[in-house]
Enzyme design. Sequence first.
Site, short mmCIF file in Angstrom:
data_model
loop_
_atom_site.label_atom_id
_atom_site.label_comp_id
_atom_site.label_asym_id
_atom_site.label_seq_id
_atom_site.Cartn_x
_atom_site.Cartn_y
_atom_site.Cartn_z
N ARG A 1 0.58 -1.13 -0.22
CA ARG A 1 0.49 -0.03 0.06
C ARG A 1 0.91 1.00 -0.10
O ARG A 1 1.96 1.32 0.73
CB ARG A 1 -0.98 -0.06 1.43
CG ARG A 1 -1.86 1.29 0.97
CD ARG A 1 -2.55 1.00 2.64
NE ARG A 1 -1.18 2.21 3.69
CZ ARG A 1 -0.80 2.84 4.00
NH1 ARG A 1 -1.08 3.65 2.91
NH2 ARG A 1 -0.38 2.80 4.68
N VAL A 2 0.50 2.47 -0.23
CA VAL A 2 0.99 3.34 -1.15
C VAL A 2 -0.43 4.36 -0.92
O VAL A 2 -1.59 4.26 -1.16
CB VAL A 2 2.15 3.90 -2.28
CG1 VAL A 2 3.72 3.24 -1.47
CG2 VAL A 2 1.27 3.59 -3.54
N SER A 3 0.10 5.69 -0.17
CA SER A 3 -1.19 6.90 -0.13
C SER A 3 -1.29 7.11 -1.96
O SER A 3 -1.80 7.83 -1.12
CB SER A 3 -0.87 7.64 1.20
OG SER A 3 -0.18 7.36 1.85
N THR A 4 -0.32 7.46 -1.76
CA THR A 4 0.38 7.94 -3.76
C THR A 4 0.54 7.43 -4.31
O THR A 4 1.43 7.03 -3.96
CB THR A 4 0.12 10.16 -3.61
OG1 THR A 4 1.83 9.41 -3.00
CG2 THR A 4 -0.01 10.00 -2.33
N GLN B 1 4.84 7.71 -4.68
CA GLN B 1 5.61 6.82 -3.80
C GLN B 1 5.92 5.90 -4.58
O GLN B 1 5.24 4.84 -5.42
CB GLN B 1 4.78 7.12 -3.13
CG GLN B 1 4.34 8.02 -1.67
CD GLN B 1 3.64 7.37 -0.50
OE1 GLN B 1 2.57 7.24 -0.76
NE2 GLN B 1 4.77 8.12 0.45
#
Length: 197
Positions: A7-10, A13
């Site tokens: 998982r990455v926020s944006t 990334q």
Amino acid sequence: MRARYIRVSTGSQNTERQLQKNHPDEKIYIDIISGAIAFKERPKGQKLINDIESGLINYISVHSIDRLGRNLFDILATLELLYEKKITLEVDNLGLKSLVNNKPNSAFKLIISVMANIAEMERETLLERQKEGIALAKAKGVYKGRVKGSIETQQEVLLKYKEVVKYLKKGQSIRNTSKLCNVSVGTVQKVKRMVQL
């Protein structure tokens, strides 16, 4: 089958760090979404849960526990689901597995509870710093919020909230878009009405 959850926020990334310890036989699930969104509400999180329930996945690796979430309750709920389904979860940066010889690892439970608490505290600290920064900017007179009572044109609103428009067009819910873009639900609803999605 083994799986790796990332998982990455944006979208800007990099996922390389989370792929360093991946095995060639792992199925990869990548969510580009805020850690504040519950695991079971994430597109790839849902897909992973469905694959677990279909019996396709029996082992999951994550780089660190905060990839599952930044909310203690949500992380523990996800871990409980994995325990119920007898899924082994390996956390790379801790070198720990949730099950050892198909039995719960008590050291894993203890350490993960502490790490989940830290992840939640980090998020709260980040939001607190953001509020403090806005308060300081207001005190210095450099805060660029909208003047109270002024009216923005539709074009100005859509330009200002282009990230909101982007996530809505990708099919994100109003609540998820609100969290991802750090704006109110009301703002997202207003933008949605303007773009007529």
